[in-house]
Design a protein around this motif. Structure first.
Motif, short mmCIF file in Angstrom:
data_model
loop_
_atom_site.label_atom_id
_atom_site.label_comp_id
_atom_site.label_asym_id
_atom_site.label_seq_id
_atom_site.Cartn_x
_atom_site.Cartn_y
_atom_site.Cartn_z
N GLU A 86 -2.91 6.20 12.59
CA GLU A 86 -2.21 6.48 11.26
C GLU A 86 -0.91 6.51 11.32
O GLU A 86 -0.38 7.30 12.43
N ASN B 2 0.57 -1.15 0.08
CA ASN B 2 -0.05 0.13 -0.19
C ASN B 2 0.79 1.10 0.10
O ASN B 2 0.38 2.41 0.18
N ARG C 176 -0.07 4.43 -1.85
CA ARG C 176 -1.09 5.26 -1.26
C ARG C 176 -0.75 6.45 -0.40
O ARG C 176 -1.74 7.16 0.02
N ARG D 248 -6.70 8.81 3.13
CA ARG D 248 -7.76 8.34 3.64
C ARG D 248 -9.02 7.95 2.63
O ARG D 248 -8.87 8.49 1.54
N PRO D 249 -10.00 7.55 3.11
CA PRO D 249 -11.11 6.90 2.11
C PRO D 249 -11.55 8.31 1.13
O PRO D 249 -11.84 9.48 2.01
N GLY D 250 -11.74 8.25 0.14
CA GLY D 250 -12.09 9.45 -0.65
C GLY D 250 -11.12 10.54 -0.83
O GLY D 250 -11.41 11.68 -1.69
N GLU D 251 -9.73 10.27 -0.43
CA GLU D 251 -8.97 11.41 -0.74
C GLU D 251 -7.99 10.87 -1.82
O GLU D 251 -7.58 10.01 -2.16
#
Length: 677
Positions: free
Chosen positions: A601, A46, A49, A629-632
């Motif tokens: 985090e 990951n 990301r 983060r989700p949606g970032e």
């Protein structure tokens, strides 16, 4: 059966949400400088990301004059303590940040003078953290930050507020007595973080090199962490029958709290390149020295260079580890060197874990010199980089121009391999005096028993100048360091071997990360680190690697993070060495990275302020990254490296051809102009 390593790391990560042991509480990650974090949220799967979480600027770039900023090196590594990231600027301002946002919480300015011209530039690699177990939970200065300064002070601050600890020497600071009068205020400074063991604060010093034979002593000093009362001093150089100073400890030290030891990496005596007035091995210089933290008593020492005349001092923090040797686990000290050696010593006795041989080395030193006939060579762990170079093995983009210029530089100097003594002819010193493993040190993964280190490859040409040839107003050729070595029959010059294009004369890679299986004595992989992107015309990113004075941070998630002389933070796969990710920085991050967990985090942070001695862009930032983060949306300031060897191969070849054509065009234009055409 489930993987025991995964079980271990999962268990540790759960504990990291509540235990301070998972915090980066010391400059090297822990007291022993392992630079290993058990955090495993960010992994090779990951890491693509990762996004920039925040950037903090100290403000130095705006508030300091341009000439002053050009005398800085931003090498600080933040600590994660007291719910803050705490670090020091090159001007010794101590700053605490919110870990999640990078917003400043407090700042302390000791107001050092910017007129002192420190010999080793304005620099502060870090601070030290200590908790007074005797103090009440909410007492002021129960948790303290200690910093040593460019103007030779030791300062104690409340870790929660940044206020001075008045009970420490009366006003929160100690002014160091340098032992002898200085030529100028910046001749003596302290650049590395203090080390703390058994409630004792211990500091070394950084002293201007090659000024004179009778230089300031390299005294190591210890103070009571509560009161500031002096506890002991230790001079790393035995002065019986010799005239010299230094043998100081400018690099970071390590501590073993349980055994009550502090481990010193000592430097060379003065002056660096002629030792006729300091006959013998110069015991305790160029050595790993173990002292009793509470008394300063020497427990043992191991010398890595006898009678040093190459500036091959110990620049790296000793790494403390527990390793499996084949005969059971041992507590060891791992000491990498500028030559690329790795010495592994028993922590209780200082004896080598694996055989070290005394081998004959080149002789025939300058007049009055008394060289050691042998030097110690480790036999189990191979050298991390080549240790000799010939005039036929130089580098150049244009075979009959810049390569020929490099060949001539090397061919004109004495070059008998490692430990060729300095000479009036000029001597090839390879690896250079800033090569091998530098102040960033090595990192050790205690789970997989792997050592990781950044290394630098470059050539120095060192030349001795007879005293009669050095007038008072002598100026060295452009690009040459000059050391007067007053009191010796020779002064000296030193220069990095460069082509007319400004490229290093040795073949790439110029900077490389190396992974070593210590038990097997085997190098597992090598990876080039850095490109020419931030130095070459048009931003051409040739994959040559860059010099790497800083170190790495490794994680249980299977990643190795590092900066370089270009403006990227990089992540490598710890198992294969494959480069996986790059995060753009405002300027090069020539500092050790660190990692921490905040509110569930994992972050990775690095000081990004450049390095004036290496000619990089100068800045004043600390930058942190975390997983998106989700949606970032993914950040445009980072990119994934999607194949082995990085984003180069055919692209690099094409870029190299472009550079070659540009060079030839400029060369031909200069020739025509010189002929008046």
């Amino acid at each position: 059966m489930r993987n025991p390593v995964r079980l271990f790391t999962s268990f540790v990560v759960i504990l990291c949400f509540s235990l301070p042991a998972c915090a980066w509480e010391h400059w090297g990650g822990d007291r022993g400088g392992s630079r290993f974090s058990p955090l495993a949220q960010i992994t090779p799967l990951n890491v693509d990301r990762l996004v920039r979480a925040w950037e903090f600027r100290t403000g130095d770039l705006d508030s300091r004059a341009g000439e002053v900023m050009r005398r800085t090196k931003f090498q600080a590594t933040p600590l994660f303590v007291e719910d803050s990231l705490i670090f020091c600027s090159p001007f010794n301002e101590v700053i605490a940040l919110d870990p999640g946002s990078g917003v400043q919480k407090w700042r302390h300015d000791p107001k050092i003078s910017t007129d002192q011209r420190p010999a080793n530039r304005y620099n502060c690699r870090g601070v030290a953290y200590w908790v007074d177990a005797r103090a009440a939970e909410n007492a002021a200065c129960r948790a303290r930050i200690f910093m040593a300064t460019n103007d030779a002070r030791v300062i104690a601050l409340d870790a929660r507020t940044g206020m001075r600890c008045a009970d420490f020497s009366g006003n929160g600071e100690i002014k160091i007595d340098t032992g002898i009068p200085l030529e100028w205020p910046g001749e003596f400074q302290i650049t590395s973080a203090p080390v703390i063991a058994r409630d004792i604060v211990i500091v070394g010093s950084a002293i201007s090199d090659n000024r004179k034979v009778e230089a300031p002593p390299g005294t190591v000093r210890a103070f009571d962490a509560r009161t500031g009362r002096p506890r002991w001093v230790f001079d790393p150089l035995l002065h019986d029958g010799i005239t010299a100073g230094h043998a100081n400890v400018w690099a970071p030290m390590s501590a073993d709290e349980e055994k009550g030891l502090v481990l010193l990496p000592t430097s060379s005596p003065s002056p660096d390149f002629w030792g006729g007035k300091r006959p013998g091995n110069n015991d305790y210089a160029n050595s790993v020295v173990a002292l009793r933290a509470e008394t300063g008593e020497r427990v043992w020492s191991f010398q890595t260079v006898h009678h040093d005349v190459w500036d091959y001092d110990l620049p790296a923090q000793p790494t403390l580890a527990r390793i499996e040797t084949g005969d059971g686990p041992r507590d060891v000290v791992i000491q990498p060197t500028k030559q690329g050696f790795v010495f592994v010593l028993d922590r209780d006795t200082g004896k080598p874990i694996w055989r070290v041989e005394e081998r004959a080395v080149p002789q025939g030193g300058a007049e009055g010199e008394q060289l050691s006939p042998t030097q110690p060579f480790p036999t189990h762990v191979p050298a991390l980089l080549p240790q000799q170079i010939s005039s036929d093995d130089v580098f150049g983009l244009v075979p009959f121009w810049d390569r020929e210029a490099c060949r001539a530089q090397v061919a004109s100097a004495r070059n008998d391999g490692l430990y060729t003594p300095p000479s009036t002819q000029g001597t090839v010193v390879f690896p250079m005096t800033g090569g091998g493993v530098n102040w960033g040190g090595a990192a050790f993964d205690p789970v997989h028993q792997i050592l990781y280190a950044n290394t630098t490859r470059a050539i120095h040409i060192v030349k001795l100048l007879p005293r009669a040839a050095v007038a008072d107003g002598f100026n060295p050729p452009p690009g040459h360091d000059f050391g007067r070595q007053q009191g010796a029959p020779f002064a000296m010059t030193r220069t990095v071997a460069l082509s007319p294009l400004g490229l290093l004369c040795n073949k790439p890679p110029w900077g490389e990360m190396v992974a070593v299986d210590l038990k097997a004595g085997r190098i597992l992989w090598r990876s080039r680190v850095g490109t020419t992107e931030d130095r070459a015309p048009l931003g051409i990113a040739l994959p040559f690697g860059t010099p790497l004075v800083s170190g790495v941070a490794i994680t249980a998630g299977g990643l190795v993070f590092t900066g370089a002389m270009d403006a990227y933070l990089r992540a490598f796969d710890a198992q294969s060495g494959r480069e996986l990710w790059q995060g753009r920085l405002p300027v090069p991050g020539v500092a050790n990275p660190m990692t921490y967990m905040w509110k569930g985090e994992q972050y990775v942070a690095i000081g990004a302020g450049g390095h004036s001695e290496s000619g990089t862009t100068i800045g004043d930032s600390v930058v942190a990254f975390r997983l998106a983060r989700p949606g970032e949306a993914p950040s445009l300031m980072s990119r994934t490296i999607d194949r082995p060897g990085g984003r180069f191969t055919s692209g690099a070849i094409a870029a190299g051809l472009v550079v070659l054509l540009m060079v030839i065009a400029v060369w031909r234009w200069r020739r025509r102009r010189a002929r008046g055409m």
